[in-house]
Design an enzyme around this catalytic site. Sequence first.
Site, mmCIF file in Angstrom:
data_model
loop_
_atom_site.group_PDB
_atom_site.id
_atom_site.type_symbol
_atom_site.label_atom_id
_atom_site.label_comp_id
_atom_site.label_asym_id
_atom_site.label_seq_id
_atom_site.Cartn_x
_atom_site.Cartn_y
_atom_site.Cartn_z
ATOM 1 N N PRO A 33 -17.704 11.282 5.580
ATOM 2 C CA PRO A 33 -17.591 10.395 6.766
ATOM 3 C C PRO A 33 -16.377 10.693 7.734
ATOM 4 O O PRO A 33 -15.148 10.526 7.018
ATOM 5 C CB PRO A 33 -17.696 8.881 6.306
ATOM 6 C CG PRO A 33 -17.905 8.999 4.733
ATOM 7 C CD PRO A 33 -17.680 10.375 4.602
ATOM 8 N N GLY A 42 -12.841 10.014 10.098
ATOM 9 C CA GLY A 42 -12.047 9.036 10.593
ATOM 10 C C GLY A 42 -11.861 7.879 9.770
ATOM 11 O O GLY A 42 -11.536 6.955 10.210
ATOM 12 N N SER A 101 -11.314 14.363 6.079
ATOM 13 C CA SER A 101 -12.439 15.363 6.510
ATOM 14 C C SER A 101 -11.760 16.459 7.621
ATOM 15 O O SER A 101 -12.251 17.727 7.613
ATOM 16 C CB SER A 101 -13.364 14.520 7.236
ATOM 17 O OG SER A 101 -12.894 13.947 8.824
ATOM 18 N N GLY A 107 -10.105 8.482 6.784
ATOM 19 C CA GLY A 107 -8.989 8.520 5.692
ATOM 20 C C GLY A 107 -9.450 9.465 4.496
ATOM 21 O O GLY A 107 -8.617 9.505 3.655
ATOM 22 N N LEU A 108 -10.573 10.142 4.588
ATOM 23 C CA LEU A 108 -10.832 10.682 3.335
ATOM 24 C C LEU A 108 -10.676 12.398 3.667
ATOM 25 O O LEU A 108 -11.230 13.140 2.926
ATOM 26 C CB LEU A 108 -12.367 10.538 3.181
ATOM 27 C CG LEU A 108 -12.796 9.129 2.768
ATOM 28 C CD1 LEU A 108 -14.569 9.247 2.415
ATOM 29 C CD2 LEU A 108 -12.014 8.507 1.442
ATOM 30 N N ASP A 114 -2.918 16.486 2.581
ATOM 31 C CA ASP A 114 -4.483 16.504 2.638
ATOM 32 C C ASP A 114 -4.966 17.909 2.524
ATOM 33 O O ASP A 114 -6.062 18.440 1.655
ATOM 34 C CB ASP A 114 -5.060 15.887 3.895
ATOM 35 C CG ASP A 114 -4.749 14.406 3.982
ATOM 36 O OD1 ASP A 114 -3.983 13.998 3.253
ATOM 37 O OD2 ASP A 114 -5.390 13.856 5.064
ATOM 38 N N ALA A 138 -8.752 17.644 7.422
ATOM 39 C CA ALA A 138 -8.024 18.775 6.591
ATOM 40 C C ALA A 138 -8.982 19.840 6.080
ATOM 41 O O ALA A 138 -9.107 20.817 5.846
ATOM 42 C CB ALA A 138 -7.132 18.066 5.567
ATOM 43 N N ALA A 139 -10.033 18.849 5.379
ATOM 44 C CA ALA A 139 -11.299 19.871 4.577
ATOM 45 C C ALA A 139 -11.736 20.897 5.520
ATOM 46 O O ALA A 139 -12.215 22.004 5.251
ATOM 47 C CB ALA A 139 -12.087 19.062 4.032
HETATM 48 C C1 MEV Z 1 -3.351 10.707 5.815
HETATM 49 O O1 MEV Z 1 -4.339 10.954 4.889
HETATM 50 C C2 MEV Z 1 -2.263 10.671 5.023
HETATM 51 C C3 MEV Z 1 -0.866 10.235 5.706
HETATM 52 O O2 MEV Z 1 0.096 10.240 4.864
HETATM 53 C C4 MEV Z 1 -0.464 11.359 6.843
HETATM 54 C C5 MEV Z 1 0.048 12.482 6.185
HETATM 55 O O3 MEV Z 1 0.450 12.663 4.838
HETATM 56 O O4 MEV Z 1 0.237 13.591 6.531
HETATM 57 C C6 MEV Z 1 -1.079 8.916 6.450
#
Ligand code: MEV
Length: 336
Positions: A117, A119, A124, A121-122, A168, A126-127
Amino acid sequence: MPLSIHMSHCKASAPAKVILFGEHFVVYGSPAILAAINKHISVDARTTIHDEDKIVIRSDIGVAGEYWHNGEFFNALEGGKKAKAVLDPLYRAIRQVLSKRNNKNIGIEVDISSKVPPGIGLGSSAASCVATVAAVYSLFQKNPSRQKVCEFAIESERLIHKRTSGADCYVSTFGGLMQYYSKSRRFKNIETKGSLSLVVANTGIKHSTSDLVAGVKRFKDTNKILFESLAKQASDICLQACTAIESGKYDKVGELMNENQILLQQIGISHHKVHDIIEICSKAGAMGAKITGAGGGGAVIALAASKQESTKIASHVKAAGYQSFEVKIDYDGLSF
Ligand code: MEV
């Protein structure tokens, strides 16, 4: 001299992630603990001979677009205005590979399929960057180095999130459970005693990582001494958590997750739905729960005492109307 094309069709797959400890503070040099999870983004890349210099990117999250003339022109094929914002980092990822390989004018088509999913915080984005770089790179070179793929992916991600710590992309590339140090861009694998039973719950509130990171920067700039103290506590929590995980003291890990959550509340990235979910998880028996990733809503991660307990927690969260699923650690990371 342009390098010859190694293959005309390559695939790569990279996992999403959860952050167990240290998000946001990792941007300012504190360590973080992250795990790659068994939800992947797969990328299929092909070279096209007819349309030199045209790069077409399609994602099954409902966006597609084509770039040509060195990215001067863009046409959204699906997803309207949103398409460019989502696809630009991936375009940049592809261009980086092409320019470093000296293959500037070549047509590329990329298809992205996501089980993550977006947006919340998992990881997506970066992957997606990691898998895109790896698939396109493999068109020109057999088994490109993971370190190189990771570096290109971080540079591409920087387009949407300019202060990225790189955490990430590292965990998505190398997989497993790791302690990450942003200053030196190094990580250490953490050995677990037994397996961690983890549950993800989605508040349904999507966020922009870069806006949240910018908000934390404003907080830091106006509360310098307080932020320093919170960052020190975040580092201590992370170091203690590493020892607790390695020695299998999961009740301690849970306690530390709760402490970490309080720090995240103090820097202003929590949300009432996060608190609601944390309460549900805790009543259902979670040993600890906190935001995972940038926050502002997004996802919550809860630690359970066993597989049976994590199933129970996920079902309580679902009964309250939130999406929830159990996750396993992915030890493979990027595959191609
Ligand atoms: C985002 O997944 C993690 C944060 O710490 C940002 C980062 O590390 O670049 C919020």
